[in-house]
Motif scaffolding. Structure first.
Motif, short mmCIF file in Angstrom:
data_model
loop_
_atom_site.label_atom_id
_atom_site.label_comp_id
_atom_site.label_asym_id
_atom_site.label_seq_id
_atom_site.Cartn_x
_atom_site.Cartn_y
_atom_site.Cartn_z
N GLU A 1 -4.46 13.44 -0.63
CA GLU A 1 -3.65 12.24 -0.49
C GLU A 1 -4.42 11.04 -1.04
O GLU A 1 -5.62 10.91 -0.81
N LEU A 2 -3.72 10.19 -1.78
CA LEU A 2 -4.33 9.00 -2.37
C LEU A 2 -3.55 7.77 -1.93
O LEU A 2 -2.32 7.76 -2.01
N ASP A 3 -4.26 6.75 -1.46
CA ASP A 3 -3.66 5.46 -1.12
C ASP A 3 -4.00 4.47 -2.23
O ASP A 3 -5.15 4.40 -2.67
N VAL A 4 -3.00 3.71 -2.66
CA VAL A 4 -3.17 2.72 -3.72
C VAL A 4 -2.47 1.44 -3.31
O VAL A 4 -1.36 1.48 -2.79
N VAL A 5 -3.13 0.30 -3.54
CA VAL A 5 -2.49 -1.00 -3.33
C VAL A 5 -1.92 -1.44 -4.68
O VAL A 5 -2.64 -1.52 -5.68
N VAL A 6 -0.63 -1.70 -4.71
CA VAL A 6 0.08 -2.08 -5.93
C VAL A 6 -0.31 -3.51 -6.29
O VAL A 6 -0.19 -4.42 -5.48
N LYS A 7 -0.78 -3.72 -7.52
CA LYS A 7 -1.27 -5.04 -7.95
C LYS A 7 -0.24 -5.87 -8.68
O LYS A 7 -0.47 -7.05 -8.95
N ASP A 8 0.89 -5.27 -9.05
CA ASP A 8 1.97 -5.96 -9.75
C ASP A 8 3.29 -5.43 -9.21
O ASP A 8 3.34 -4.32 -8.67
N ASP A 9 4.37 -6.20 -9.36
CA ASP A 9 5.68 -5.64 -9.09
C ASP A 9 5.93 -4.56 -10.13
O ASP A 9 5.72 -4.77 -11.33
N LYS B 1 0.87 -1.18 0.00
CA LYS B 1 0.00 0.00 0.00
C LYS B 1 0.90 1.22 0.00
O LYS B 1 1.76 1.36 0.87
N ILE B 2 0.71 2.08 -0.99
CA ILE B 2 1.51 3.29 -1.07
C ILE B 2 0.60 4.52 -1.00
O ILE B 2 -0.58 4.44 -1.30
#
Length: 95
Positions: free
Chosen positions: A35-43, A26-27
């Protein structure tokens, strides 16, 4: 907080990774004052892009408020955005 990704313009649909990002991380990033939080779905390798908005097939992918290509498939928030799902319209001799 270490910057993990940067967004240049508020209407951009992608952010650029400022370090290698691992799937499931989670970045957080700022888009203007929000502010936006995003969960990275791929490397996602350093310098590559990730979607910060859903991008439909055929839709322009925006970075610096400019189209960097069109989505060749539906792209979801957190997906790696690169040559496997974007077709560039720049520098092509066939258009």
């Amino acid at each position: 907080m270490v910057k993990q990704a940067v967004v240049i313009k508020e209407n951009d649909s992608v952010a650029t990774a400022t370090l290698d990002l691992k799937k499931g991380t989670k970045i957080s990033m700022f888009i203007g004052e929000k502010e936006l939080d995003v969960v990275v779905k791929d490397d996602i390798p350093f310098g590559h892009k990730l979607a910060i908005k859903d991008i439909a097939i055929g839709e322009h992918v925006l970075k610096y408020s400019e189209s960097i290509g069109k989505a060749t498939k539906d792209i979801k928030i957190g997906d790696h955005v690169h040559v496997h799902n974007v077709e560039s319209a720049r520098g092509r001799g066939d258009l």
